[in-house]
Design a protein around this motif. Structure first.
Motif, PDB file in Angstrom:
ATOM      1  N   SER A 128     -84.618 -60.326  11.593  1.00  0.00           N
ATOM      2  CA  SER A 128     -85.259 -61.540  11.075  1.00  0.00           C
ATOM      3  C   SER A 128     -86.710 -61.278  10.694  1.00  0.00           C
ATOM      4  O   SER A 128     -87.214 -61.793   9.689  1.00  0.00           O
ATOM      5  N   HIS A 129     -87.387 -60.470  11.520  1.00  0.00           N
ATOM      6  CA  HIS A 129     -88.768 -60.098  11.201  1.00  0.00           C
ATOM      7  C   HIS A 129     -88.828 -59.351   9.867  1.00  0.00           C
ATOM      8  O   HIS A 129     -89.687 -59.649   9.013  1.00  0.00           O
ATOM      9  N   CYS A 130     -87.921 -58.390   9.673  1.00  0.00           N
ATOM     10  CA  CYS A 130     -87.921 -57.610   8.437  1.00  0.00           C
ATOM     11  C   CYS A 130     -87.599 -58.489   7.232  1.00  0.00           C
ATOM     12  O   CYS A 130     -88.201 -58.344   6.162  1.00  0.00           O
ATOM     13  N   GLU A 131     -86.661 -59.395   7.391  1.00  0.00           N
ATOM     14  CA  GLU A 131     -86.306 -60.308   6.300  1.00  0.00           C
ATOM     15  C   GLU A 131     -87.483 -61.222   5.961  1.00  0.00           C
ATOM     16  O   GLU A 131     -87.772 -61.473   4.779  1.00  0.00           O
ATOM     17  N   ALA A 132     -88.162 -61.723   6.982  1.00  0.00           N
ATOM     18  CA  ALA A 132     -89.290 -62.621   6.746  1.00  0.00           C
ATOM     19  C   ALA A 132     -90.438 -61.898   6.041  1.00  0.00           C
ATOM     20  O   ALA A 132     -91.087 -62.470   5.150  1.00  0.00           O
ATOM     21  N   MET A 133     -90.669 -60.650   6.425  1.00  0.00           N
ATOM     22  CA  MET A 133     -91.723 -59.883   5.768  1.00  0.00           C
ATOM     23  C   MET A 133     -91.313 -59.485   4.352  1.00  0.00           C
ATOM     24  O   MET A 133     -92.151 -59.360   3.467  1.00  0.00           O
ATOM     25  N   GLY A 134     -90.026 -59.263   4.148  1.00  0.00           N
ATOM     26  CA  GLY A 134     -89.501 -58.991   2.824  1.00  0.00           C
ATOM     27  C   GLY A 134     -89.649 -57.568   2.342  1.00  0.00           C
ATOM     28  O   GLY A 134     -89.176 -57.233   1.247  1.00  0.00           O
ATOM     29  N   ASP A 135     -90.289 -56.710   3.120  1.00  0.00           N
ATOM     30  CA  ASP A 135     -90.524 -55.341   2.656  1.00  0.00           C
ATOM     31  C   ASP A 135     -90.329 -54.315   3.767  1.00  0.00           C
ATOM     32  O   ASP A 135     -90.865 -53.214   3.697  1.00  0.00           O
ATOM     33  N   ARG A 136     -89.539 -54.681   4.770  1.00  0.00           N
ATOM     34  CA  ARG A 136     -89.329 -53.780   5.907  1.00  0.00           C
ATOM     35  C   ARG A 136     -87.845 -53.577   6.166  1.00  0.00           C
ATOM     36  O   ARG A 136     -87.031 -54.443   5.862  1.00  0.00           O
ATOM     37  N   PHE A 137     -87.530 -52.426   6.750  1.00  0.00           N
ATOM     38  CA  PHE A 137     -86.140 -52.079   7.023  1.00  0.00           C
ATOM     39  C   PHE A 137     -86.000 -51.760   8.502  1.00  0.00           C
ATOM     40  O   PHE A 137     -86.765 -50.965   9.054  1.00  0.00           O
ATOM     41  N   ALA A 138     -85.029 -52.395   9.159  1.00  0.00           N
ATOM     42  CA  ALA A 138     -84.797 -52.187  10.586  1.00  0.00           C
ATOM     43  C   ALA A 138     -83.798 -51.046  10.785  1.00  0.00           C
ATOM     44  O   ALA A 138     -82.699 -51.069  10.224  1.00  0.00           O
ATOM     45  N   ILE A 139     -84.190 -50.066  11.569  1.00  0.00           N
ATOM     46  CA  ILE A 139     -83.307 -48.946  11.931  1.00  0.00           C
ATOM     47  C   ILE A 139     -82.783 -49.226  13.327  1.00  0.00           C
ATOM     48  O   ILE A 139     -83.542 -49.219  14.299  1.00  0.00           O
ATOM     49  N   LEU A 140     -81.483 -49.483  13.433  1.00  0.00           N
ATOM     50  CA  LEU A 140     -80.890 -49.938  14.686  1.00  0.00           C
ATOM     51  C   LEU A 140     -79.977 -48.879  15.282  1.00  0.00           C
ATOM     52  O   LEU A 140     -79.238 -48.196  14.559  1.00  0.00           O
ATOM     53  N   ASP A 141     -80.017 -48.770  16.609  1.00  0.00           N
ATOM     54  CA  ASP A 141     -79.131 -47.862  17.332  1.00  0.00           C
ATOM     55  C   ASP A 141     -77.836 -48.568  17.676  1.00  0.00           C
ATOM     56  O   ASP A 141     -77.843 -49.711  18.163  1.00  0.00           O
ATOM     57  N   GLY A 142     -76.719 -47.880  17.432  1.00  0.00           N
ATOM     58  CA  GLY A 142     -75.431 -48.419  17.850  1.00  0.00           C
ATOM     59  C   GLY A 142     -75.245 -48.282  19.348  1.00  0.00           C
ATOM     60  O   GLY A 142     -75.793 -47.372  19.984  1.00  0.00           O
ATOM     61  N   ALA A 143     -74.482 -49.177  19.927  1.00  0.00           N
ATOM     62  CA  ALA A 143     -74.255 -49.154  21.370  1.00  0.00           C
ATOM     63  C   ALA A 143     -73.415 -47.948  21.774  1.00  0.00           C
ATOM     64  O   ALA A 143     -72.436 -47.620  21.100  1.00  0.00           O
ATOM     65  N   PRO A 144     -73.780 -47.270  22.875  1.00  0.00           N
ATOM     66  CA  PRO A 144     -72.913 -46.196  23.384  1.00  0.00           C
ATOM     67  C   PRO A 144     -71.532 -46.758  23.697  1.00  0.00           C
ATOM     68  O   PRO A 144     -71.408 -47.809  24.326  1.00  0.00           O
ATOM     69  N   ASP A 145     -70.495 -46.090  23.217  1.00  0.00           N
ATOM     70  CA  ASP A 145     -69.146 -46.648  23.336  1.00  0.00           C
ATOM     71  C   ASP A 145     -68.142 -45.518  23.248  1.00  0.00           C
ATOM     72  O   ASP A 145     -68.117 -44.780  22.259  1.00  0.00           O
ATOM     73  N   ALA A 146     -67.319 -45.382  24.273  1.00  0.00           N
ATOM     74  CA  ALA A 146     -66.292 -44.346  24.281  1.00  0.00           C
ATOM     75  C   ALA A 146     -65.084 -44.736  23.446  1.00  0.00           C
ATOM     76  O   ALA A 146     -64.230 -43.895  23.156  1.00  0.00           O
ATOM     77  N   THR A 147     -64.994 -46.011  23.040  1.00  0.00           N
ATOM     78  CA  THR A 147     -63.873 -46.500  22.223  1.00  0.00           C
ATOM     79  C   THR A 147     -64.434 -47.279  21.032  1.00  0.00           C
ATOM     80  O   THR A 147     -64.300 -48.501  20.960  1.00  0.00           O
ATOM     81  N   PRO A 148     -65.044 -46.595  20.080  1.00  0.00           N
ATOM     82  CA  PRO A 148     -65.791 -47.285  19.024  1.00  0.00           C
ATOM     83  C   PRO A 148     -64.937 -48.093  18.057  1.00  0.00           C
ATOM     84  O   PRO A 148     -65.474 -48.916  17.316  1.00  0.00           O
ATOM     85  N   LEU A 149     -63.641 -47.878  18.036  1.00  0.00           N
ATOM     86  CA  LEU A 149     -62.805 -48.599  17.090  1.00  0.00           C
ATOM     87  C   LEU A 149     -62.224 -49.888  17.653  1.00  0.00           C
ATOM     88  O   LEU A 149     -61.666 -50.703  16.909  1.00  0.00           O
ATOM     89  N   LYS A 150     -62.339 -50.089  18.945  1.00  0.00           N
ATOM     90  CA  LYS A 150     -61.781 -51.302  19.544  1.00  0.00           C
ATOM     91  C   LYS A 150     -62.609 -52.519  19.151  1.00  0.00           C
ATOM     92  O   LYS A 150     -63.831 -52.520  19.268  1.00  0.00           O
ATOM     93  N   THR A 151     -61.924 -53.567  18.702  1.00  0.00           N
ATOM     94  CA  THR A 151     -62.634 -54.766  18.252  1.00  0.00           C
ATOM     95  C   THR A 151     -63.383 -55.451  19.381  1.00  0.00           C
ATOM     96  O   THR A 151     -64.365 -56.156  19.140  1.00  0.00           O
ATOM     97  N   ASP A 152     -62.915 -55.253  20.621  1.00  0.00           N
ATOM     98  CA  ASP A 152     -63.612 -55.859  21.752  1.00  0.00           C
ATOM     99  C   ASP A 152     -64.542 -54.870  22.445  1.00  0.00           C
ATOM    100  O   ASP A 152     -65.069 -55.133  23.521  1.00  0.00           O
TER     101      ASP A 152
END
Length: 381
Positions: A128-152
């Motif tokens: 939301s901060h990046c969108e409000a500023m309009g010129d920033r990009f958020a680099i996000l870390d994915g959650a550690p997960d041993a089963t990355p394809l499970k929807t839950d």
């Protein structure tokens, strides 16, 4: 202004300073937010501190600590080609709103990361901060997960809560394995850490070497020796359709960034480089046209604006950022009476319309191969 009433009649020459060319804005300055090893006075928490190298970080914030993520992210940023960053120390996540508020006062920030934080609600605040500023990009870390394809599973649930309307964020997964910098000499101890700081460095490196229009992908992650989860092609097929950017380890190569998508379901802003290119152009135009504020709103001003913007976008096109055999195919600049009727001019406004055709990454390279019998075409299998 010269008072000519005191001079003899005649012709006088005055030199004027014309509007200069639009200079490209910076694209690779990150704000890295997190907890540090050193004790930071309360009044300095949440305040961005400029850092130009790893020694500069340790002198102010202390060294590594296995329970922290920020120092490894900062080190990874510089290892991967970054040259300047803001480090924003916070005691805990309750200090994030104040930190983001301080970042609104640093217009040169173009990337924002919160290394190791994978709570989608917190990450959504950064988006939301990046969108409000309009010129920033958020680099996000994915959650550690041993089963990355499970929807839950943690990764899929995280992604579901992070859709960005206009692609101001990218999600990177899995975490990386790095040598433990505090391990005793001769040992091979390792740590698993989030990749966002390293990705920020890769973006800086790619921007400097190729330009912001080049997707920051198919790039080695310097300092990483392995990945916490070795993805295969079938798994990445499914993650890529969810716009999760994979890090992959192919035989004989270091871990690579193998994705370039933003967290949006919309096609126009699907790719990281397209979003960041438009932010770059918008920032550059805004900074380069400040000379026009309070000038007489007439056709002379319009022509000046058109010339400045056209010259800048021609350079952007020549760099390979825009698609087209000619500049006319790659972009247009419109400023005329249709956009600026008397009612608009009466409000003190001048409207300029810009259209650009960005280049998009070759995400899929399709090679058609078959048996050739010497004829006009191959017999495909």
């Amino acid at each position: 202004m010269v008072d000519y009433s005191t001079k003899a009649p005649g012709v006088y020459i005055e030199e004027i300073t014309p509007a200069g060319p639009i200079a490209g804005s910076g694209t690779s300055t990150p704000a890295l937010i997190g907890t540090v090893a050193a004790t930071v006075p309360a009044e300095k928490l949440g305040i961005p501190v400029p850092i130009t190298n790893w020694t500069g970080y340790t002198s102010q914030f202390g060294d590594f600590a296995a329970n922290l993520n920020l120092p490894y992210a900062v080190r990874g940023f510089f290892e991967n080609g970054g040259g300047f960053a803001y480090v924003v120390p916070i005691k805990d996540l309750t200090g994030l709103p104040a930190a983001l508020d301080q970042l609104t006062r640093r217009p040169d920030v173009s990337l924002v990361a919160l290394p190791g934080v994978v709570d989608p609600a917190v990450q959504a605040t950064v988006i939301s901060h990046c969108e409000a500023m309009g010129d920033r990009f958020a680099i996000l870390d994915g959650a550690p997960d041993a089963t990355p394809l499970k929807t839950d599973g943690a990764l899929q649930k995280q992604r579901a809560g992070l859709l960005s309307k206009n692609g101001f964020a990218g999600l990177y997964w899995p975490w990386i394995v790095i040598p433990d910098p505090q391990a005793a000499a001769g040992t091979t101890a390792t740590l698993t850490k989030p990749p966002s700081g390293h990705i920020a460095g890769i973006m800086a490196r790619s921007d400097n070497q190729r330009g912001v229009h080049k997707a920051p992908a198919n790039e080695p992650v310097r300092g990483a020796i392995d990945l916490a989860y070795p993805l295969n092609n079938l798994e990445q097929d499914q993650l890529n359709t969810k716009n999760i950017n994979a890090l992959r380890a192919f035989p004989g190569q270091p871990p690579l960034v193998w994705g370039a998508r933003t967290l949006t379901d919309g096609t126009p802003w699907r790719y990281v480089n397209v979003r960041r290119l438009f932010s770059y152009v918008e920032d550059s135009v805004l900074a380069g046209l400040r000379w026009a504020v309070f000038e007489p709103n007439n056709t002379g001003l319009w022509k000046g604006l058109e010339r400045s913007i056209t010259e800048f976008l021609t350079r952007v096109w020549q760099s390979g950022a825009l698609f087209g055999r000619t500049a006319a195919e790659a972009f247009y600049v419109k400023i005329d009476e249709e956009l600026n009727p008397p009612a608009t001019r009466a409000l003190g406004e001048v409207v300029v319309e810009i259209g650009m055709a960005p280049t998009r990454p070759a995400e899929y390279v399709v090679v058609r191969i078959g048996i050739w019998d010497g004829g006009a075409s191959v017999n495909e299998r």
